[in-house]
Design an enzyme around this catalytic site. Structure first.
Site, mmCIF file in Angstrom:
data_model
loop_
_atom_site.group_PDB
_atom_site.id
_atom_site.type_symbol
_atom_site.label_atom_id
_atom_site.label_comp_id
_atom_site.label_asym_id
_atom_site.label_seq_id
_atom_site.Cartn_x
_atom_site.Cartn_y
_atom_site.Cartn_z
ATOM 1 N N HIS A 110 1.668 0.291 5.519
ATOM 2 C CA HIS A 110 1.812 0.088 4.133
ATOM 3 C C HIS A 110 2.496 1.165 3.225
ATOM 4 O O HIS A 110 3.553 0.821 2.730
ATOM 5 C CB HIS A 110 0.340 -0.301 3.701
ATOM 6 C CG HIS A 110 -0.417 -1.329 4.273
ATOM 7 N ND1 HIS A 110 -0.008 -2.524 4.314
ATOM 8 C CD2 HIS A 110 -1.486 -1.390 5.084
ATOM 9 C CE1 HIS A 110 -0.541 -3.268 5.264
ATOM 10 N NE2 HIS A 110 -1.531 -2.514 5.588
ATOM 11 N N ASP A 165 0.970 -7.558 10.493
ATOM 12 C CA ASP A 165 -0.380 -7.069 10.220
ATOM 13 C C ASP A 165 -1.519 -8.216 10.248
ATOM 14 O O ASP A 165 -2.173 -8.430 11.499
ATOM 15 C CB ASP A 165 -0.279 -6.579 8.818
ATOM 16 C CG ASP A 165 -1.552 -5.844 8.249
ATOM 17 O OD1 ASP A 165 -2.681 -5.691 9.090
ATOM 18 O OD2 ASP A 165 -1.615 -5.264 7.172
HETATM 19 ZN ZN LIG Z 1 -3.709 -3.201 9.462
#
Ligand SMILES: [Zn+2]
Length: 444
Positions: free
Chosen positions: A267, A318
């Site tokens: 991220h 993800d």
């Molecule tokens: Zn994750």
């Protein structure tokens, strides 16, 4: 004995596609790559369309595929989404997770993914006790990737706290080994094998304290394994970390010895200038997951500044709100356009490199993600006759596929010399039926 493939158009790393390239494969690797072969030689398999190297899906939680379409609507936040995710995590066992993961990894294969980084924290039985094989679920994930035909890097995640200074509660007990030492002792039982690497992960600074983070980082360094961590996905994580430790998550992880050329910051959305300098200066990877980040209203990370500072970008799906490697790649540029009001932050070759070579390197596969002699023989061919791509030329093929292509346009996928997708279908599995069965079983 080698097999020959003639690619009508192929991306070899430059600004545009090369026409008429003959690729020879010996075992799992490319033996030769010859441009300027106007027509397919006798005996060569023809690959019409645009061929790319295999994609790396550098950040995955396979079980979250079962949440697709169940969590997208309405208000809520990362934190309310997490409650729904916990409800699903509480219901899985090694058998049901194997079926779901095999189907999810097969969906990735259909989209052109040749290696997945499975960030794995669902280790134990629902009451937190160890299974008789303490790595029952990790082994199931490795087996699932093998049956789906893709490589896996199992990033086994240390997870000790429900929040900073808080014990794990409820389903979080399934994630915790109790201590970083117990985590390390369990992970030692996971063996690498052909097509499967074992790396380490620090779940986050919420779930792993600085002393434990240092132990996990040292484990990875001693064995030269990839090490990933969720970093600054949410402003609340930064505030909690600053409040408890007086430093940002990135600074904390740097002090723990985590950053460097084997490290992947997942991220990396809410960063200070100092964080960007630390990640870039250490040549860390930053794994962006734009389709998840937009779904959870996380924000848009400073991808351009990170790569300018020296960080290498990788991409992941993800939560699997969508499994579309090209959507993750183009979103890095397009989201940054929305955030800044200007264009041209990342050129197409850089976006494709994140999806392929750099993504693979972040997972400990430095010999994959490029079409060159000696590299692992991964090929993804896009059908340029599809309605989305019809009308392309050699000059426009790269940009057309990058900005308009879809997993539905993938016709052939080769992974380490094996044809896993043929004519748009998985060679071993009925993927839609497998997904339907695995997700349906969890909802009954
Ligand atoms: Zn994750």
């Amino acid at each position: 004995m080698s097999d020959a493939y003639w690619c009508e158009l192929v991306w070899l790393g430059g600004e545009s596609a090369e026409a008429g390239v003959l690729v020879e494969v010996e075992g799992e690797h490319f033996a030769s790559v010859s441009a300027g072969t106007a027509s397919p030689p006798e005996g060569a398999t023809r690959l019409p369309g645009l061929t790319l190297p295999g994609f790396a899906n550098a950040h995955s939680h396979a079980f979250q595929r079962a949440l697709r379409g169940r969590t997208q609507r309405g208000e809520g936040s990362f934190w309310s989404w997490r409650e729904q995710m916990y409800g699903l995590a509480a219901r899985l066992d090694p058998e049901s997770y194997f079926a779901l993961a095999r189907a999810t990894f097969a969906e990735m294969a259909l989209a052109g993914v040749s290696a997945v980084g499975e960030f794995h924290y669902l280790h134990h039985a629902p009451d937190g006790s160890r299974y008789s094989n303490p790595n029952a679920i990790g082994e199931a994930l490795i087996a699932a990737a093998g049956e789906a035909g893709i490589r896996i890097t199992l990033l086994d995640a240390c997870y000790l706290h429900g929040g900073i200074g808080e014990p794990p509660e409820g389903v979080q007990r399934r994630f915790s080994d109790g201590s970083a030492e117990a985590w390390a002792e369990r992970v030692e039982g996971l063996e690498e094998r052909p097509g499967a690497r074992v790396g380490a992960a620090i779940h986050s600074v919420r779930a792993v304290d600085p002393e434990a983070a240092a132990i996990v980082a040292a484990w990875g360094a001693k064995r030269d394994r990839p090490l990933h961590a969720h970093v600054s996905e949410q402003p609340a994580e930064n505030e909690a970390c600053l409040g408890a430790y007086g430093r940002t998550p990135t600074a904390l992880l740097a002090e723990a010895g985590a950053l460097g050329e084997r490290f992947g910051a997942v991220h990396a959305t809410h960063l200070t200038d100092e964080d960007v300098a630390l990640l870039g200066g250490s040549r860390s990877f930053c794994c962006l997951c734009p389709t998840t980040e937009r779904d959870l209203a996380d924000g848009i990370g400073p991808a351009r500044r990170l790569s300018a500072a020296g960080a290498r970008l990788a991409l992941g799906s993800d939560s699997h709100a969508l499994i579309e490697p090209l959507e993750e790649a183009r979103a890095v540029e397009l989201d940054e356009r929305l955030a800044t009001g200007s264009r041209g932050h990342h050129d197409p070759a850089a976006l494709l490199r994140a999806a392929t070579e750099d993504g693979h390197a972040s997972l400990g596969w430095p010999d994959a993600g490029r079409i060159s002699p000696g590299a692992l023989a991964d090929l993804v061919t896009f059908n340029l006759a599809s309605v989305r791509l019809a009308g392309v030329t050699r000059e426009s093929a790269i940009d057309s596929v990058l900005f308009a292509g879809s997993a539905a346009d993938v016709s052939e996928v080769m992974i380490a010399g094996r044809q896993v997708v043929v004519d748009g279908a998985h060679s071993a599995l009925d993927v839609a039926a497998e997904l339907r069965g695995a997700i349906g079983a969890l909802e009954r």
